[in-house]
Design a protein around this motif. Structure first.
Motif, short mmCIF file in Angstrom:
data_model
loop_
_atom_site.label_atom_id
_atom_site.label_comp_id
_atom_site.label_asym_id
_atom_site.label_seq_id
_atom_site.Cartn_x
_atom_site.Cartn_y
_atom_site.Cartn_z
N ARG A 97 1.15 6.09 -12.24
CA ARG A 97 0.53 5.32 -11.18
C ARG A 97 0.69 3.82 -11.40
NH1 ARG A 97 -2.52 8.18 -7.71
NH2 ARG A 97 -3.08 10.31 -8.29
N THR A 98 0.94 3.40 -12.61
CA THR A 98 0.98 1.97 -12.89
C THR A 98 2.39 1.44 -13.04
OG1 THR A 98 0.75 2.43 -15.25
CG2 THR A 98 -1.27 2.02 -14.01
N GLU A 131 -7.20 -3.34 -5.07
CA GLU A 131 -7.04 -2.46 -6.23
C GLU A 131 -5.99 -3.00 -7.19
OE1 GLU A 131 -8.02 2.08 -4.85
OE2 GLU A 131 -6.18 1.18 -4.10
N THR A 132 -4.89 -3.48 -6.64
CA THR A 132 -3.82 -4.02 -7.48
C THR A 132 -4.30 -5.25 -8.24
OG1 THR A 132 -2.17 -3.22 -5.89
CG2 THR A 132 -1.46 -4.87 -7.48
N THR A 158 3.05 1.44 -3.65
CA THR A 158 2.27 1.56 -4.89
C THR A 158 1.17 2.60 -4.80
OG1 THR A 158 0.63 -0.13 -4.27
CG2 THR A 158 2.67 -0.89 -5.32
N ARG A 205 -2.19 2.85 2.58
CA ARG A 205 -2.39 3.74 1.43
C ARG A 205 -3.05 5.04 1.85
NH1 ARG A 205 -7.43 1.98 -1.63
NH2 ARG A 205 -8.19 2.92 0.32
N GLY A 252 -12.08 -2.28 -4.99
CA GLY A 252 -10.87 -2.61 -5.70
C GLY A 252 -11.07 -3.62 -6.81
N LYS A 269 -1.71 1.79 -3.80
CA LYS A 269 -2.92 1.01 -4.06
C LYS A 269 -3.05 -0.10 -3.02
CE LYS A 269 -3.06 1.57 -9.11
NZ LYS A 269 -3.07 0.83 -10.40
N SER A 270 -4.27 -0.44 -2.70
CA SER A 270 -4.50 -1.57 -1.82
C SER A 270 -4.33 -2.87 -2.61
CB SER A 270 -5.92 -1.51 -1.24
OG SER A 270 -6.88 -1.70 -2.28
N HIS A 282 -14.72 -2.28 -8.88
CA HIS A 282 -14.77 -0.85 -9.19
C HIS A 282 -16.13 -0.25 -8.84
CE1 HIS A 282 -11.03 -1.80 -11.12
NE2 HIS A 282 -11.62 -2.54 -12.03
N GLU A 285 -13.51 -2.02 0.75
CA GLU A 285 -12.31 -1.92 -0.08
C GLU A 285 -12.23 -3.07 -1.08
OE1 GLU A 285 -9.12 -0.38 -1.79
OE2 GLU A 285 -10.21 0.62 -0.18
N GLY A 295 0.80 -1.22 0.00
CA GLY A 295 0.00 0.00 0.00
C GLY A 295 0.83 1.27 0.00
#
Length: 436
Positions: free
Chosen positions: A237-238, A83-84, A77, A222, A340, A79-80, A343, A336, A74
């Motif tokens: 971000r990626t 999310e990843t 990145t 995060r 994640g 991201k959680s 969406h 979450e 978290g």
């Protein structure tokens, strides 16, 4: 969720800075002290004495590694874990299938936490279990309002306060009636007695290494650390190689932040491990062989009769604080997971209302609360590999964590933990279905 800026003292360094960094792991660590833990450890001590001490210790060691990897993902990145995974699982049906199992795990967590709070209210105030479940759910909604309106730091203070109550409530009895040192040492030798001890071992591990805590910790880290002071483009971000570290954009070197996170996780796991061990030792020393003590109600009655009202009341207060604190963390993790992977962002309060229903139904039909708690932890145990294997794999990848990817030895330890947990669950299935 409102983000908290880094304070001047945090940027300057020193003790205030370290104190500011502590918190996310303690909140996630509440998941390791939920009513399911209490039921599993209390039942293990009452039925098998010191036999499963080694399971509690081993589970806590594995939990340290797992929670640190989750927080690191978290932090680095932004991201959680959900999310990843949501970004990397290309097939929508695969993503939905993964979400379904994670959601079932989160629901099992909700059931354990609400039932535990209801049992505690019944023990303390003789409130019917169904109404106790409603009260527990209502208080959890209030805690979620604190989280959404006052920000993560205030929420952490509230949960950590409840954590202190939990620790006092569950450790006081061991100080009054200490366990047998020889029995504790003997319990450190890994072994099982029968299929029931394997079931309880899986239950203890499911309550100790909780999938929803893995999902939640990456999101908590995060929310506290990852938002950058400067906007980042979509490509940045990626791909970690195309952007500076998110934490460094906030004035905190990522390496130092990760060191502080290791302290945060260590403190949380020491507290959680000590309390869980005290619960099992309290039961092993004082409840082993006593009829009816394989239930929370029976354990409370035996503690009241054997050690006095103070120990029994503190035990019930600890159970209540456990249910109230952990249920809000569980709701946070569930929201979450849905956001994640699918969406879809469902308001925390709406989701809390929906996930209350299964627990209230169980309480309404009169299903044994302690058995429901233990079985919920077994469900959690089967959900562990689905959270742990992707976590270990992702944190070993350069394209995910860049230069902060896990050392090969760390990855090997994560793989070993995954193999052990999967083997234990396979053994449990074989024993249960063959009647061995």
């Amino acid at each position: 969720m409102e983000q908290q800026p880094v304070s001047a003292s945090a940027r300057r360094g020193g003790l205030p800075r370290v104190a500011w960094l502590i918190g996310p792991a303690l909140v996630a660590g509440v998941a390791y002290l939920d009513p399911g833990n209490v039921a599993s450890n209390m039942t293990a001590g009452a039925v098998y004495g010191y036999l499963l001490v080694w399971v509690v210790v081993l589970g806590n060691v594995m939990a340290w590694l797992i929670q640190y990897l989750s927080a690191k993902l978290g932090i680095v990145t932004g991201k959680s874990l959900p999310e990843t995974l949501g970004a990397r699982i290309g097939n929508k049906w695969g993503r939905r299938a993964y979400w379904l199992q994670a959601e079932l795990v989160a629901m099992a967590t909700d059931i354990a936490e609400v039932i535990g709070g209801a049992v505690a209210l019944n023990l303390l105030f003789d409130i019917p279990l169904l109404w106790g479940g409603v009260i527990t759910g209502t208080v959890s909604i209030v805690l979620l309002l604190v989280q959404s309106r006052r920000g993560p730091k205030t929420f952490e203070f509230v949960v950590i306060g409840l954590l202190v109550v939990i620790a006092v409530g569950f450790t006081f009895g061991v100080l009054v009636a200490p366990p047998d040192p020889a029995g504790v040492v003997a319990g450190l030798v890994p072994r099982f007695e029968d299929s029931g001890s394997v079931l309880l071992a899986a239950s203890i591990l499911g309550a100790t290494i909780m999938p929803h805590a893995i999902y939640a910790h990456s999101a908590l880290a995060r929310d506290r650390f990852a938002p950058a002071a400067a906007p980042l483009g979509a490509a940045d971000r990626t791909d970690p190689s195309l952007r500076p570290d998110l934490a460094e954009l906030r004035g905190i070197p990522t390496s130092r932040l990760l060191r502080a996170t290791r302290w945060d996780v260590s403190i949380a796991m020491i507290i959680a491990g000590t309390v869980n061990l005290c619960i099992l030792l309290l039961a092993a020393a004082n409840l082993a062989g006593v009829p009816g003590t394989d239930s929370l109600e029976g354990a409370y009655a035996a503690l009241y009769a054997g050690l006095g009202p103070a120990v029994a009341t503190l035990f019930a207060v600890g159970l209540l604080a456990s249910g109230l604190a952990s249920t809000s963390v569980g709701a946070y993790a569930g929201a979450e997971i849905m956001h994640g992977l699918l969406h879809i962002r469902v308001p925390l309060l709406a989701r809390r209302l929906v996930t209350l229903v299964p627990a209230l139904i169980i309480l309404a039909v009169g299903f044994d609360p302690t058995l429901a708690l233990v079985l919920s932890q077994v469900v959690l145990s089967f959900g562990i590999p689905f959270a742990l294997i992707p976590l270990v794999a992702l944190t070993a990848k350069r394209d995910v964590l860049g230069r902060f990817r896990s050392h090969p030895a760390t990855t090997a330890a994560g793989i070993a933990a995954s193999v052990f947990l999967i083997a234990l669950n396979a053994t449990l299935l074989w024993l249960v279905f063959t009647g061995a």
